[in-house]
Design a protein around this motif. Structure first.
Motif, PDB file in Angstrom:
ATOM      1  N   THR A  46       0.579  -1.396   0.007  1.00 38.44           N
ATOM      2  CA  THR A  46      -0.282  -0.527  -0.125  1.00 38.44           C
ATOM      3  C   THR A  46       0.683   1.308  -0.175  1.00 38.44           C
ATOM      4  O   THR A  46       0.705   1.736  -0.604  1.00 38.44           O
ATOM      5  CB  THR A  46      -0.609   0.404   1.356  1.00 38.44           C
ATOM      6  N   ALA A  47       1.715   1.384   0.960  1.00 35.89           N
ATOM      7  CA  ALA A  47       2.708   2.375   0.871  1.00 35.89           C
ATOM      8  C   ALA A  47       3.200   2.929   0.209  1.00 35.89           C
ATOM      9  O   ALA A  47       2.943   3.828  -0.989  1.00 35.89           O
ATOM     10  CB  ALA A  47       3.508   2.286   1.824  1.00 35.89           C
ATOM     11  N   GLU A  48       4.007   1.730  -0.517  1.00 35.35           N
ATOM     12  CA  GLU A  48       4.350   1.297  -2.414  1.00 35.35           C
ATOM     13  C   GLU A  48       3.644   2.771  -3.481  1.00 35.35           C
ATOM     14  O   GLU A  48       4.507   3.277  -4.244  1.00 35.35           O
ATOM     15  CB  GLU A  48       5.598   0.729  -2.806  1.00 35.35           C
ATOM     16  N   VAL A  49       2.384   1.869  -3.401  1.00 39.63           N
ATOM     17  CA  VAL A  49       1.489   1.827  -4.568  1.00 39.63           C
ATOM     18  C   VAL A  49       1.393   3.275  -4.456  1.00 39.63           C
ATOM     19  O   VAL A  49       1.074   5.008  -5.567  1.00 39.63           O
ATOM     20  CB  VAL A  49       0.334   0.931  -4.471  1.00 39.63           C
ATOM     21  N   PHE A  50       1.192   4.471  -3.258  1.00 38.41           N
ATOM     22  CA  PHE A  50       0.585   5.612  -2.693  1.00 38.41           C
ATOM     23  C   PHE A  50       1.259   6.285  -3.011  1.00 38.41           C
ATOM     24  O   PHE A  50       1.666   7.796  -3.121  1.00 38.41           O
ATOM     25  CB  PHE A  50      -0.791   5.351  -1.383  1.00 38.41           C
ATOM     26  N   MET A  51       2.491   6.365  -2.425  1.00 35.86           N
ATOM     27  CA  MET A  51       3.559   7.095  -2.025  1.00 35.86           C
ATOM     28  C   MET A  51       4.770   7.026  -3.165  1.00 35.86           C
ATOM     29  O   MET A  51       5.508   8.021  -3.563  1.00 35.86           O
ATOM     30  CB  MET A  51       4.505   6.923  -0.972  1.00 35.86           C
ATOM     31  N   ASN A  52       5.132   6.071  -4.002  1.00 34.33           N
ATOM     32  CA  ASN A  52       5.688   5.782  -4.627  1.00 34.33           C
ATOM     33  C   ASN A  52       5.598   4.978  -5.782  1.00 34.33           C
ATOM     34  O   ASN A  52       5.926   3.970  -6.356  1.00 34.33           O
ATOM     35  CB  ASN A  52       7.214   5.305  -4.884  1.00 34.33           C
ATOM     36  N   PRO A  53       4.271   5.529  -6.958  1.00 28.53           N
ATOM     37  CA  PRO A  53       3.783   4.455  -8.294  1.00 28.53           C
ATOM     38  C   PRO A  53       3.983   4.271  -9.291  1.00 28.53           C
ATOM     39  O   PRO A  53       5.219   5.480  -9.630  1.00 28.53           O
ATOM     40  CB  PRO A  53       2.267   5.234  -8.429  1.00 28.53           C
ATOM     41  N   ARG A  54       4.415   2.732  -9.194  1.00 26.41           N
ATOM     42  CA  ARG A  54       5.429   2.972 -11.174  1.00 26.41           C
ATOM     43  C   ARG A  54       4.728   2.863 -12.099  1.00 26.41           C
ATOM     44  O   ARG A  54       5.596   2.881 -12.715  1.00 26.41           O
ATOM     45  CB  ARG A  54       5.582   1.384 -11.125  1.00 26.41           C
ATOM     46  N   HIS A  55       3.235   3.421 -12.412  1.00 25.28           N
ATOM     47  CA  HIS A  55       2.503   3.803 -13.219  1.00 25.28           C
ATOM     48  C   HIS A  55       1.935   5.161 -13.318  1.00 25.28           C
ATOM     49  O   HIS A  55       1.576   5.237 -12.561  1.00 25.28           O
ATOM     50  CB  HIS A  55       2.080   2.875 -14.084  1.00 25.28           C
ATOM     51  N   LYS A  56       1.969   5.773 -14.478  1.00 24.88           N
ATOM     52  CA  LYS A  56       1.602   7.060 -14.856  1.00 24.88           C
ATOM     53  C   LYS A  56       0.360   7.040 -14.521  1.00 24.88           C
ATOM     54  O   LYS A  56      -0.613   7.864 -13.397  1.00 24.88           O
ATOM     55  CB  LYS A  56       1.893   7.435 -16.062  1.00 24.88           C
ATOM     56  N   LEU A  57      -1.096   6.224 -15.057  1.00 26.02           N
ATOM     57  CA  LEU A  57      -2.005   5.756 -14.315  1.00 26.02           C
ATOM     58  C   LEU A  57      -2.141   5.672 -12.882  1.00 26.02           C
ATOM     59  O   LEU A  57      -3.620   6.035 -12.486  1.00 26.02           O
ATOM     60  CB  LEU A  57      -2.383   4.538 -15.385  1.00 26.02           C
ATOM     61  N   THR A  58      -1.315   5.192 -12.510  1.00 23.52           N
ATOM     62  CA  THR A  58      -2.263   4.678 -10.457  1.00 23.52           C
ATOM     63  C   THR A  58      -1.590   6.545 -10.236  1.00 23.52           C
ATOM     64  O   THR A  58      -2.260   6.762  -9.620  1.00 23.52           O
ATOM     65  CB  THR A  58      -1.453   4.184 -10.377  1.00 23.52           C
ATOM     66  N   GLU A  59      -0.461   6.964 -10.556  1.00 22.56           N
ATOM     67  CA  GLU A  59       0.237   8.294 -10.497  1.00 22.56           C
ATOM     68  C   GLU A  59      -1.273   9.259 -10.405  1.00 22.56           C
ATOM     69  O   GLU A  59      -1.031  10.199  -9.342  1.00 22.56           O
ATOM     70  CB  GLU A  59       1.177   8.812 -10.277  1.00 22.56           C
ATOM     71  N   ASP A  60      -1.498   9.570 -11.439  1.00 22.66           N
ATOM     72  CA  ASP A  60      -3.032   9.793 -11.615  1.00 22.66           C
ATOM     73  C   ASP A  60      -3.836   9.642 -10.850  1.00 22.66           C
ATOM     74  O   ASP A  60      -4.483  11.111 -10.168  1.00 22.66           O
ATOM     75  CB  ASP A  60      -2.807  10.266 -13.141  1.00 22.66           C
ATOM     76  N   TYR A  61      -4.501   8.757 -10.323  1.00 21.61           N
ATOM     77  CA  TYR A  61      -4.923   8.114  -9.639  1.00 21.61           C
ATOM     78  C   TYR A  61      -4.666   8.765  -7.737  1.00 21.61           C
ATOM     79  O   TYR A  61      -5.907   9.659  -7.595  1.00 21.61           O
ATOM     80  CB  TYR A  61      -5.538   6.879  -9.764  1.00 21.61           C
ATOM     81  N   VAL A  62      -3.909   8.628  -7.308  1.00 19.95           N
ATOM     82  CA  VAL A  62      -3.805   8.373  -6.434  1.00 19.95           C
ATOM     83  C   VAL A  62      -3.343   9.597  -5.829  1.00 19.95           C
ATOM     84  O   VAL A  62      -3.658  10.187  -4.839  1.00 19.95           O
ATOM     85  CB  VAL A  62      -2.616   7.637  -5.865  1.00 19.95           C
TER      86      VAL A  62
END
Length: 67
Positions: A46-62
């Motif tokens: 969870t912390a990795e995906v929210f704080m350091n997403p690997r994908h642009k789509l994820t980053e845009d969403y969070v």
């Protein structure tokens, strides 16, 4: 109360929830998966995906750029 119960149960069981609430996902999960248009985009701690997403789509969403 539901989130407290999830926290207690996850010590003994695998709990899978589906939520559109980023805040709830951050509070109750150890791992998250992000889907976009039915496609799995990213999965991880969870912390990795929210704080350091690997994908642009994820980053845009969070970060609230869309969704």
């Amino acid at each position: 109360m539901i989130e407290q119960l999830i926290d207690e149960l996850k010590q003994h069981y695998t709990i899978i929830i589906v939520t559109h609430s980023l805040a709830q996902a951050a509070r109750v999960s150890d791992r998250v998966a992000y889907f976009h248009l039915g496609r799995l985009v990213e999965v991880g701690a969870t912390a990795e995906v929210f704080m350091n997403p690997r994908h642009k789509l994820t980053e845009d969403y969070v970060t609230g750029r869309f969704g």
